[in-house]
Scaffold this active site. Structure first.
Site, PDB file in Angstrom:
ATOM      1  N   LEU A  82       1.026  -1.149   0.019  1.00  0.00           N
ATOM      2  CA  LEU A  82       0.051   0.080  -0.021  1.00  0.00           C
ATOM      3  C   LEU A  82       0.792   1.060   0.069  1.00  0.00           C
ATOM      4  CD1 LEU A  82      -1.502  -2.050   2.432  1.00  0.00           C
ATOM      5  CD2 LEU A  82      -3.413  -0.316   1.513  1.00  0.00           C
ATOM      6  N   THR A 136      -5.647   1.985  -7.487  1.00  0.00           N
ATOM      7  CA  THR A 136      -6.779   3.112  -7.452  1.00  0.00           C
ATOM      8  C   THR A 136      -7.645   3.071  -8.818  1.00  0.00           C
ATOM      9  OG1 THR A 136      -7.154   5.592  -7.528  1.00  0.00           O
ATOM     10  CG2 THR A 136      -5.269   4.855  -8.264  1.00  0.00           C
ATOM     11  N   ASP A 137      -8.894   3.338  -8.706  1.00  0.00           N
ATOM     12  CA  ASP A 137     -10.038   3.497  -9.804  1.00  0.00           C
ATOM     13  C   ASP A 137      -9.251   4.935 -10.573  1.00  0.00           C
ATOM     14  OD1 ASP A 137     -10.439   5.716  -8.072  1.00  0.00           O
ATOM     15  OD2 ASP A 137     -12.561   5.116  -8.234  1.00  0.00           O
ATOM     16  N   GLU A 138      -8.353   5.787 -10.010  1.00  0.00           N
ATOM     17  CA  GLU A 138      -8.081   6.824 -10.804  1.00  0.00           C
ATOM     18  C   GLU A 138      -7.318   6.592 -11.969  1.00  0.00           C
ATOM     19  OE1 GLU A 138      -6.630  10.403  -8.763  1.00  0.00           O
ATOM     20  OE2 GLU A 138      -8.085  10.025  -7.022  1.00  0.00           O
ATOM     21  N   TYR A 161      -0.224  11.721  -9.879  1.00  0.00           N
ATOM     22  CA  TYR A 161      -0.568  10.894  -8.979  1.00  0.00           C
ATOM     23  C   TYR A 161      -1.157   9.433  -9.776  1.00  0.00           C
ATOM     24  CZ  TYR A 161      -3.368   7.628  -5.872  1.00  0.00           C
ATOM     25  OH  TYR A 161      -3.882   6.557  -5.251  1.00  0.00           O
ATOM     26  N   LYS A 165       0.441   5.642 -10.437  1.00  0.00           N
ATOM     27  CA  LYS A 165      -0.155   4.436 -10.101  1.00  0.00           C
ATOM     28  C   LYS A 165      -0.544   3.618 -11.232  1.00  0.00           C
ATOM     29  CE  LYS A 165      -1.661   3.327  -6.505  1.00  0.00           C
ATOM     30  NZ  LYS A 165      -0.987   2.674  -5.218  1.00  0.00           N
ATOM     31  N   TYR A 218     -13.652  22.748  -4.654  1.00  0.00           N
ATOM     32  CA  TYR A 218     -12.749  23.031  -6.051  1.00  0.00           C
ATOM     33  C   TYR A 218     -13.894  23.110  -6.822  1.00  0.00           C
ATOM     34  CZ  TYR A 218      -8.748  21.309  -3.732  1.00  0.00           C
ATOM     35  OH  TYR A 218      -7.622  20.851  -2.933  1.00  0.00           O
ATOM     36  N   HIS A 295      -8.874  18.212 -13.191  1.00  0.00           N
ATOM     37  CA  HIS A 295      -9.736  17.635 -12.153  1.00  0.00           C
ATOM     38  C   HIS A 295     -10.724  16.501 -13.044  1.00  0.00           C
ATOM     39  CE1 HIS A 295     -12.478  18.644  -8.330  1.00  0.00           C
ATOM     40  NE2 HIS A 295     -12.151  17.380  -8.488  1.00  0.00           N
TER      41      HIS A 295
HETATM   42  P1  NAD Z   1      -1.820   7.427   3.163  1.00  0.00           P
HETATM   43  O1  NAD Z   1      -1.079   8.593   2.175  1.00  0.00           O
HETATM   44  O2  NAD Z   1      -2.617   7.727   4.041  1.00  0.00           O
HETATM   45  O3  NAD Z   1      -0.442   6.532   3.558  1.00  0.00           O
HETATM   46  C1  NAD Z   1       0.873   6.278   2.688  1.00  0.00           C
HETATM   47  C2  NAD Z   1       1.598   5.532   3.532  1.00  0.00           C
HETATM   48  O4  NAD Z   1       2.692   4.923   2.896  1.00  0.00           O
HETATM   49  C3  NAD Z   1       2.157   6.450   4.694  1.00  0.00           C
HETATM   50  O5  NAD Z   1       2.121   5.762   6.021  1.00  0.00           O
HETATM   51  C4  NAD Z   1       3.530   6.468   4.143  1.00  0.00           C
HETATM   52  O6  NAD Z   1       4.381   6.873   5.362  1.00  0.00           O
HETATM   53  C5  NAD Z   1       3.894   5.438   3.577  1.00  0.00           C
HETATM   54  N1  NAD Z   1       5.052   5.586   2.552  1.00  0.00           N
HETATM   55  C6  NAD Z   1       4.987   6.756   1.472  1.00  0.00           C
HETATM   56  N2  NAD Z   1       6.198   6.632   0.794  1.00  0.00           N
HETATM   57  C7  NAD Z   1       6.919   5.493   1.214  1.00  0.00           C
HETATM   58  C8  NAD Z   1       8.028   4.919   1.112  1.00  0.00           C
HETATM   59  N3  NAD Z   1       8.950   5.640   0.022  1.00  0.00           N
HETATM   60  N4  NAD Z   1       8.543   4.073   1.606  1.00  0.00           N
HETATM   61  C9  NAD Z   1       7.803   3.371   2.708  1.00  0.00           C
HETATM   62  N5  NAD Z   1       6.665   3.841   3.049  1.00  0.00           N
HETATM   63  C10 NAD Z   1       6.012   5.156   2.321  1.00  0.00           C
HETATM   64  O7  NAD Z   1      -2.487   6.653   1.621  1.00  0.00           O
HETATM   65  P2  NAD Z   1      -3.514   5.860   1.731  1.00  0.00           P
HETATM   66  O8  NAD Z   1      -4.787   6.818   1.405  1.00  0.00           O
HETATM   67  O9  NAD Z   1      -3.850   5.147   2.864  1.00  0.00           O
HETATM   68  O10 NAD Z   1      -3.417   4.684   0.491  1.00  0.00           O
HETATM   69  C11 NAD Z   1      -2.910   3.513   0.401  1.00  0.00           C
HETATM   70  C12 NAD Z   1      -2.776   2.773  -0.777  1.00  0.00           C
HETATM   71  O11 NAD Z   1      -4.189   2.682  -1.078  1.00  0.00           O
HETATM   72  C13 NAD Z   1      -2.038   3.785  -1.832  1.00  0.00           C
HETATM   73  O12 NAD Z   1      -1.291   3.034  -2.576  1.00  0.00           O
HETATM   74  C14 NAD Z   1      -2.941   4.265  -2.659  1.00  0.00           C
HETATM   75  O13 NAD Z   1      -2.666   4.630  -3.896  1.00  0.00           O
HETATM   76  C15 NAD Z   1      -4.273   3.397  -2.508  1.00  0.00           C
HETATM   77  N6  NAD Z   1      -5.537   4.117  -2.774  1.00  0.00           N
HETATM   78  C16 NAD Z   1      -6.030   4.945  -1.787  1.00  0.00           C
HETATM   79  C17 NAD Z   1      -7.396   5.362  -1.912  1.00  0.00           C
HETATM   80  C18 NAD Z   1      -7.971   6.233  -0.999  1.00  0.00           C
HETATM   81  O14 NAD Z   1      -9.046   6.986  -1.316  1.00  0.00           O
HETATM   82  N7  NAD Z   1      -7.130   6.928   0.069  1.00  0.00           N
HETATM   83  C19 NAD Z   1      -8.309   4.718  -2.662  1.00  0.00           C
HETATM   84  C20 NAD Z   1      -7.757   3.746  -3.516  1.00  0.00           C
HETATM   85  C21 NAD Z   1      -6.440   3.155  -3.712  1.00  0.00           C
HETATM   86  O1  DAU Z   2     -10.444   7.281  -6.110  1.00  0.00           O
HETATM   87  C1  DAU Z   2      -9.470   6.969  -5.330  1.00  0.00           C
HETATM   88  C2  DAU Z   2      -8.651   8.132  -4.928  1.00  0.00           C
HETATM   89  O2  DAU Z   2      -9.284   8.917  -4.009  1.00  0.00           O
HETATM   90  C3  DAU Z   2      -7.172   7.592  -4.256  1.00  0.00           C
HETATM   91  O3  DAU Z   2      -6.467   6.967  -5.207  1.00  0.00           O
HETATM   92  C4  DAU Z   2      -6.515   8.717  -3.815  1.00  0.00           C
HETATM   93  O4  DAU Z   2      -5.136   8.357  -3.174  1.00  0.00           O
HETATM   94  C5  DAU Z   2      -7.495   9.514  -2.745  1.00  0.00           C
HETATM   95  O5  DAU Z   2      -6.630  10.818  -2.441  1.00  0.00           O
HETATM   96  C6  DAU Z   2      -8.455  10.116  -3.425  1.00  0.00           C
HETATM   97  O6  DAU Z   2      -8.524  11.023  -4.346  1.00  0.00           O
HETATM   98  P1  DAU Z   2      -9.239  12.328  -4.669  1.00  0.00           P
HETATM   99  O7  DAU Z   2      -8.495  13.305  -5.334  1.00  0.00           O
HETATM  100  O8  DAU Z   2     -10.623  11.974  -5.280  1.00  0.00           O
HETATM  101  O9  DAU Z   2      -9.715  12.661  -3.231  1.00  0.00           O
HETATM  102  P2  DAU Z   2      -9.573  14.053  -2.447  1.00  0.00           P
HETATM  103  O10 DAU Z   2      -9.935  13.820  -1.052  1.00  0.00           O
HETATM  104  O11 DAU Z   2      -8.499  14.881  -2.521  1.00  0.00           O
HETATM  105  O12 DAU Z   2     -10.678  14.876  -3.380  1.00  0.00           O
HETATM  106  C7  DAU Z   2     -12.056  14.354  -3.131  1.00  0.00           C
HETATM  107  C8  DAU Z   2     -12.847  15.337  -4.216  1.00  0.00           C
HETATM  108  O13 DAU Z   2     -12.805  16.444  -3.467  1.00  0.00           O
HETATM  109  C9  DAU Z   2     -12.062  15.646  -5.528  1.00  0.00           C
HETATM  110  O14 DAU Z   2     -12.895  15.805  -6.503  1.00  0.00           O
HETATM  111  C10 DAU Z   2     -11.442  17.209  -5.110  1.00  0.00           C
HETATM  112  C11 DAU Z   2     -12.230  17.716  -4.250  1.00  0.00           C
HETATM  113  N1  DAU Z   2     -11.561  18.541  -3.164  1.00  0.00           N
HETATM  114  C12 DAU Z   2     -10.540  17.985  -2.582  1.00  0.00           C
HETATM  115  C13 DAU Z   2     -10.042  18.764  -1.516  1.00  0.00           C
HETATM  116  C14 DAU Z   2      -8.638  18.322  -0.872  1.00  0.00           C
HETATM  117  C15 DAU Z   2     -12.374  19.765  -3.067  1.00  0.00           C
HETATM  118  O15 DAU Z   2     -13.089  20.179  -3.607  1.00  0.00           O
HETATM  119  N2  DAU Z   2     -11.606  20.461  -1.963  1.00  0.00           N
HETATM  120  C16 DAU Z   2     -10.401  20.029  -1.160  1.00  0.00           C
HETATM  121  O16 DAU Z   2      -9.921  21.003  -0.430  1.00  0.00           O
END
Ligand code: NAD
Ligand code: DAU
Length: 355
Positions: A82, A136-138, A161, A165, A218, A295
């Site tokens: 992750l 991720t779905d992105e 990003y 991925k 945004y 976006h």
């Molecule tokens: P996060 O940013 O909260 O956590 C990432 C973790 O990775 C942190 O603990 C950080 O310290 C660690 N990390 C970063 N760089 C590193 C490195 N070089 N070596 C070792 N550790 C490192 O992220 P998250 O939201 O928990 O996402 C986790 C995974 O799931 C990611 O791969 C992300 O792409 C994927 N993902 C996230 C979401 C979401 O909505 N957050 C959705 C789909 C997939």
């Molecule tokens: O779809 C999965 C992804 O979801 C993950 O892969 C990413 O790691 C995770 O960060 C997330 O990406 P988003 O860009 O969708 O998440 P974020 O919370 O940054 O933004 C959600 C939506 O809200 C997006 O359309 C941008 C908008 N936004 C975000 C922020 C931070 C705002 O309108 N205002 C804000 O301040």
């Protein structure tokens, strides 16, 4: 007895995966490898950090020598990867960091696993090993007003990003095709829930509502995201890890599409009640700001394959999950204060470095 490496276990989703695995697989050893970037917070794991089957290792997946040495010493049979740079806005201002961690870091892990498992096209695929890549779905890009992302949707990433991925997903599949590395990939939609770093939309707005600060939306807030409770994502990872055949991909999502403005309006209403404020008062904090560059308009996941083949489904409705999330943030004020003040960064030195 399994030896499982979880990378990025101090982050948002990783900490929920570590909690699920350490409490469920009490006969397995779980090593959490994390660099502890700004997003890594060991306080997320306070409740399980003394379990006998859990160990934390501080390290960087970009450091190939360190990774190879760790794999040689530990002989992991399962990797759940992750660790990543995960915030789209940060990728726009610093793309190279995303290439390093998300692409090079992933390839370092693939190389180390390939080496200790002796994988090659000339040998049968090892059935007792697994490399699980969390994506991720992105990577699929953006949808118009209709349609859903399936596992067959072509990749079309738009942000640095999602491009990083997508590149890492391609490398993972290439190692399956070229070296018989037993890989599995999942692509999940937006997660929400406890321990979410307050730079992302939902935790940022919870924090700002609490402090009567503006809620930055945004553009016009019309972008659509498909929200899934983080514990349901961790459950899906567990199911896929144990049941999916090597080389397969699963989409994970909540069938739960919301425009950003509707999410924040719902959050405002929930928090009006929780904070005993007059109805409608939090909505006044909504502030439309400059849109994110590139976006993506809409993400929506078709998770039929996961539901039909492996029997997973989300456990929570969004309204219920969002209320639970707000409750967690209000009950864990100290967590939020320590994250926003930066104090959480001292936890490793205070609790771990001396061990
Ligand atoms: P996060 O940013 O909260 O956590 C990432 C973790 O990775 C942190 O603990 C950080 O310290 C660690 N990390 C970063 N760089 C590193 C490195 N070089 N070596 C070792 N550790 C490192 O992220 P998250 O939201 O928990 O996402 C986790 C995974 O799931 C990611 O791969 C992300 O792409 C994927 N993902 C996230 C979401 C979401 O909505 N957050 C959705 C789909 C997939
Ligand atoms: O779809 C999965 C992804 O979801 C993950 O892969 C990413 O790691 C995770 O960060 C997330 O990406 P988003 O860009 O969708 O998440 P974020 O919370 O940054 O933004 C959600 C939506 O809200 C997006 O359309 C941008 C908008 N936004 C975000 C922020 C931070 C705002 O309108 N205002 C804000 O301040």
């Amino acid at each position: 007895m399994k030896k499982i490496l979880i990378t990025g276990g101090a982050g948002f989703i990783g900490s929920h995966v570590v909690r699920l695995f350490t409490t469920k697989y009490t006969n397995s050893q779980i090593v959490n490898l994390d660099k502890l970037t700004y997003a890594g917070n060991l306080e997320n794991l306070k409740d399980i950090e003394t379990l006998p089957n859990y160990r934390f290792v501080k390290g960087d997946i970009v450091d190939a020598t360190f990774i190879n040495d760790l794999f040689q010493a530990e002989q992991f049979d399962t990797v759940v990867h992750l660790a990543a740079e995960s915030h789209v806005d940060r990728s726009i201002s610093n793309p190279l960091e995303f290439v390093n961690t998300n692409v090079i870091g992933t390839v370092n892990l693939l190389n180390a696993a390939k080496s200790i498992w002796g994988c090659s096209k000339d040998k049968p695929l090892p059935t007792d090993k697994r490399f699980y890549h969390v994506s991720t779905d992105e990577v699929y890009g953006t949808l118009g007003e209709t349609g859903l992302f399936t596992e067959a949707t072509p990749y079309d990433p738009h942000s640095p990003y999602s491009a990083s991925k997508a590149a890492s997903d391609h490398f993972v599949r290439a190692y399956y095709d070229t070296y018989n590395l037993p890989v599995v990939i999942s692509n999940c939609s937006n997660n929400y829930g406890p321990n979410h770093f307050p730079e992302k939309l939902i935790p940022l707005c919870i924090h700002n509502i609490k402090n009567n600060k503006p809620l930055p939306i945004y553009g016009k807030g019309e972008n659509v995201r498909d929200w899934l409770y983080v514990v349901d994502h961790a459950r899906a990872i567990d199911v896929i890890l144990n049941k999916a055949t090597p080389g397969s991909t699963y989409n994970i999502g909540g069938h739960n599409e919301w425009t950003n403005i509707d999410v924040i309006r719902l959050l405002c209403r929930i928090m009006d009640k929780k904070l005993n404020r007059p109805d409608g008062s939090n909505e006044k904090l909504i502030t439309f700001v400059k849109d994110r560059a590139g976006h993506d308009l809409r993400y929506a996941i078709d998770s039929t394959k996961l539901q039909n083949e492996l029997g997973w489904k989300p456990s929570l409705q969004f309204e219920e999950g969002l209320e639970k999330t707000v409750d967690w943030y209000l009950a864990n004020e100290e967590w939020l204060n320590r994250v926003t003040s930066g104090d959480y960064k001292n936890y490793y030195e205070a609790q771990y470095a001396k061990r």
